[in-house]
Every structure is written in C-alpha cells, then in structure tokens.
Write a protein that holds these residues in place. Structure first.
Motif, PDB file in Angstrom:
ATOM      1  N   THR A 189       0.635  -1.188  -0.154  1.00 48.28           N
ATOM      2  CA  THR A 189      -0.158  -0.022  -0.057  1.00 48.28           C
ATOM      3  C   THR A 189       1.020   1.283  -0.013  1.00 48.28           C
ATOM      4  N   THR A 190       0.605   2.158  -0.641  1.00 44.13           N
ATOM      5  CA  THR A 190       1.165   3.552  -0.868  1.00 44.13           C
ATOM      6  C   THR A 190       0.416   4.762  -0.070  1.00 44.13           C
ATOM      7  N   VAL A 191       0.878   5.255   1.056  1.00 42.98           N
ATOM      8  CA  VAL A 191       0.446   6.429   1.761  1.00 42.98           C
ATOM      9  C   VAL A 191       1.215   7.719   1.343  1.00 42.98           C
ATOM     10  N   SER A 192       0.243   8.510   0.839  1.00 44.27           N
ATOM     11  CA  SER A 192       0.718   9.876   0.267  1.00 44.27           C
ATOM     12  C   SER A 192       0.654  10.735   1.333  1.00 44.27           C
ATOM     13  N   LYS A 193       1.537  12.023   1.123  1.00 46.88           N
ATOM     14  CA  LYS A 193       1.523  13.226   2.075  1.00 46.88           C
ATOM     15  C   LYS A 193       0.211  13.559   1.923  1.00 46.88           C
ATOM     16  N   ARG A 194      -0.573  13.518   0.926  1.00 50.24           N
ATOM     17  CA  ARG A 194      -1.988  14.200   0.876  1.00 50.24           C
ATOM     18  C   ARG A 194      -2.999  13.656   2.034  1.00 50.24           C
ATOM     19  N   GLN A 195      -2.559  12.542   2.450  1.00 48.03           N
ATOM     20  CA  GLN A 195      -3.383  11.689   3.526  1.00 48.03           C
ATOM     21  C   GLN A 195      -3.134  12.309   5.057  1.00 48.03           C
ATOM     22  N   GLY A 196      -2.298  13.332   5.142  1.00 47.17           N
ATOM     23  CA  GLY A 196      -2.134  14.091   6.430  1.00 47.17           C
ATOM     24  C   GLY A 196      -1.904  13.251   7.572  1.00 47.17           C
ATOM     25  N   THR A 197      -2.671  12.897   8.539  1.00 53.79           N
ATOM     26  CA  THR A 197      -2.494  12.299   9.596  1.00 53.79           C
ATOM     27  C   THR A 197      -2.038  10.744   9.387  1.00 53.79           C
ATOM     28  N   THR A 198      -2.751  10.092   8.502  1.00 56.79           N
ATOM     29  CA  THR A 198      -2.404   8.639   7.976  1.00 56.79           C
ATOM     30  C   THR A 198      -0.884   8.656   7.587  1.00 56.79           C
ATOM     31  N   TYR A 199      -0.591   9.682   6.652  1.00 54.09           N
ATOM     32  CA  TYR A 199       0.928   9.829   6.155  1.00 54.09           C
ATOM     33  C   TYR A 199       1.923   9.996   7.277  1.00 54.09           C
ATOM     34  N   ARG A 200       1.510  10.853   8.101  1.00 49.61           N
ATOM     35  CA  ARG A 200       2.482  11.058   9.412  1.00 49.61           C
ATOM     36  C   ARG A 200       2.660   9.543  10.387  1.00 49.61           C
ATOM     37  N   ALA A 201       1.546   8.898  10.370  1.00 47.92           N
ATOM     38  CA  ALA A 201       1.550   7.726  10.998  1.00 47.92           C
ATOM     39  C   ALA A 201       2.320   6.795  10.280  1.00 47.92           C
ATOM     40  N   ALA A 202       2.188   6.741   8.908  1.00 49.75           N
ATOM     41  CA  ALA A 202       3.040   5.628   8.150  1.00 49.75           C
ATOM     42  C   ALA A 202       4.526   6.131   8.354  1.00 49.75           C
ATOM     43  N   ARG A 203       4.871   7.127   8.375  1.00 49.83           N
ATOM     44  CA  ARG A 203       6.237   7.440   8.583  1.00 49.83           C
ATOM     45  C   ARG A 203       6.708   7.246  10.034  1.00 49.83           C
ATOM     46  N   ASP A 204       5.968   7.241  10.806  1.00 52.01           N
ATOM     47  CA  ASP A 204       6.293   6.452  12.285  1.00 52.01           C
ATOM     48  C   ASP A 204       6.165   4.906  12.383  1.00 52.01           C
ATOM     49  N   THR A 205       5.796   4.317  11.312  1.00 53.91           N
ATOM     50  CA  THR A 205       5.645   2.932  11.463  1.00 53.91           C
ATOM     51  C   THR A 205       6.587   2.213  11.360  1.00 53.91           C
TER      52      THR A 205
END
Length: 338
Positions: free
Chosen positions: A304-320
């Motif tokens: 799955t690809t999480v983009s910066k446009r997804q806001g909170t989800t993107y920040r969570a993905a970067r910390d995952t």
C-alpha cells in the motif's frame, strides 16, 4: 528501529554472575552456539551441556533472546487488550530470558513463573541471575529440570512461552512439545524462533498445531488461514538489542547494539481480534510517499502507498516500523464530530 533496553537489574546480574568469564575462553562455546541456534541440528541432549556453555550463552544469546521475546509480547499485548497472565510457564527457558521478558511486559500483573528446561546448568545460572531481580515474578520463579520431548508433563498456566528451543529438538519431540504447550495453556501460547528459513518453518508448523488445538492467532498474522508467504521467502521481524559490555567483549564488537532477527506466533484461547494487517518489511520512505508491505486479511500479501496528501495517516506511516500493525489507531481529524 527502536532499541529494546535490557532491564537494569538483568544487565547488572549478568555482569555480576559472569565477571569471571574470560571472553577469549568463551569463544569456542560461542562459535558452537552460533551453529546450534542458526544452523540448528536436532539433538536428544541439551545444547547447553555445562557451566561453560551456559556462561557463553548468557553473555552472547540472553540479551538477544530477551529482546526478541519482549518484542513479540508487545505485538501480542496490542491485540490482547486488558488480558494478563496470573501464571506463566517458560518451556525450554534455560537461563530465563523469556521469564524476564514476561515480567517486564506485565510488571503489575503479580503473576508467577515456572521455568522448565532439561539443562541443570542453565537452570542453576538462571536462578542465580533471578536473585538480583527487582520483580517478584522473576525473583520468585520456580526453576525445574524436566525433559522437553514426548515425556514432558506440563503444569497448567495462563501463558506458555516456547522460545529458541524447538530447533534443538527432533521433529517428533517438537510436535509433542507444541501439542503439550497448547494443552497446558489456559490463555495463550507464544512461540519464538530465530528469523531464519528453518526457524520460520518451525514457527509455521507450531502455528498450525496451535490452531488445530483450538487457539486463534493474534500476532503477527491477521488471520488463522494459511500463510501467504511461499517459495524462498520467510516471515521474520527484528529487534534491536542493547549490548552489554560483556556481550561486546565476547563478540569482539564495537557497536552498542545489534539487530536480532526472529520469527514468532502468538495465539490465544480468549476472544480478541488480530490486527487488520501487519507490516512485514522495512517501510520504504520516498519523497511525499511511504510504501508499506503488508500481510493482510483476507490472507494475502500486498503493498500500500500512503501519500502526503493523506495527512494524519501519512504521518503515522512515517512513524510505522517493521512488524507494526496497520492501520494504526488514529485520533479523529480536527473538526470531526465524535
């Protein structure tokens, strides 16, 4: 990758008990242990044969075993909710790394641990280390010598851990021990093995036996169906181990940490839901994107690809991190109604 800290009392106990162990004299035992734990030739006798072997194991392997089990327990606890064991059985526990990990994971549970192993030398050192423990669950643990194969008769316990021991056993004894562990567990079984193709194969076989015995998988798998990992691939994770000074001396290493790769399965009898999916590779962070390789429900592997446009989800993905559940529990977006 976060480092798994070794408890201060365990670190001090290892230094105190092994201060007379010369790193040069332990090298032969360490080399044999590397072959035993990574190559793993089944045997009808304990891998830890005498006090020298046990001292080498405690210096070289105990911190890594602790970190792997502690990381697996964290993943299990995320799905197990408020469940906590009152009794714990550490099968093949040796010097007690899993017992220390369980005590740290549920430090307020007030549980009692029993360590079963077939090596008296390992049990003797484990009991000596436990005398310095701050936690009653470790300090008051019972250390019992017992065969681990077909002849094993196990006491009942809420939680049964089987860590880094299946590779020592013959195929028949492995089957018997996992079956006996499932029968003894009133609440859950956690099996941890080295993160090698052989270790994963043993975990996969244990997983099948636990499911057949009526338990359901809470971690790492998001389902009880067949494993989607096939071919030359294998499912494993990593824990960053905080090395002790003695650990560095024995290994001739300079870095203050190492990454322990492990495979595991945690299964329960009580009602609880596994994660929707789990990250099974290191997340790949690109500019404005995070790529996550997942094992998900229904059973299958996907990216799955999480983009910066997804806001909170993107920040969570970067910390995952590798091994984490996905998606994470996220707070409601600003301005959203409850």
């Amino acid at each position: 990758m976060p480092t798994v800290p070794l408890p201060d009392d365990l670190r001090a106990a290892l230094a105190d008990q092994l201060r007379s162990t010369a790193p040069s004299s332990a090298s032969a035992q360490v080399e044999r242990l590397i072959e035993s734990y990574r190559g793993t030739t089944p045997t009808a006798v304990p891998v830890l044969r005498d006090a020298a072997d046990v001292a080498a194991y405690a210096a070289y392997r105990m911190p890594a075993t602790y970190a792997a089990v502690r990381t697996a327990l964290d993943a299990f606890r995320l799905q197990a909710g408020d469940w906590a064991p009152h009794t714990h059985l550490d099968l093949g526990g040796g010097t007690g790394a899993a017992t220390w990990a369980v005590a740290d994971a549920w430090e307020d549970a007030g549980h009692r641990s029993t360590v079963l192993d077939w090596s008296q030398a390992a049990l003797t050192l484990g009991a000596a280390l436990a005398e310095a423990a701050h936690t009653p669950a470790v300090r008051d643990a019972a250390w019992t010598r017992q065969p681990l194969g077909a002849a094993a008769r196990l006491p009942q316990a809420d939680l049964v851990t089987v860590s880094y021991v299946l590779g020592e056993l013959t195929a028949a004894d492995r089957e018997s021990l996992v079956t006996a562990a499932a029968q003894a567990a009133g609440g859950a079984v956690v099996v941890v093995e080295p993160g090698t193709p052989q270790g994963f194969a043993r975990v996969l076989d244990a997983r099948d036996r636990l499911i057949a015995a009526g338990l359901h998988v809470l971690a790492p798998c998001p389902h009880d169906a067949g494993c989607p990992v096939t071919g030359d691939d294998w499912c494993h994770f990593a824990a960053r181990v905080q090395r002790t000074a003695l650990h560095r001396q024995v290994k001739g290493a300079s870095l203050p940490y190492e990454d322990e790769k492990f495979s595991y399965v945690a299964a329960a009898r009580f009602p609880a839901e596994p994660a929707v999916a789990r990250v099974v590779r290191h997340p790949q962070i690109r500019k404005g994107l995070v790529l996550l390789d997942l094992c998900e429900r229904p059973p299958g592997l996907a990216r799955t690809t999480v983009s910066k446009r997804q806001g909170t989800t993107y920040r969570a993905a970067r910390d995952t991190d590798w091994g984490d559940p996905w998606p994470p529990d996220l707070p409601p977006a600003e301005g959203a109604s409850a």
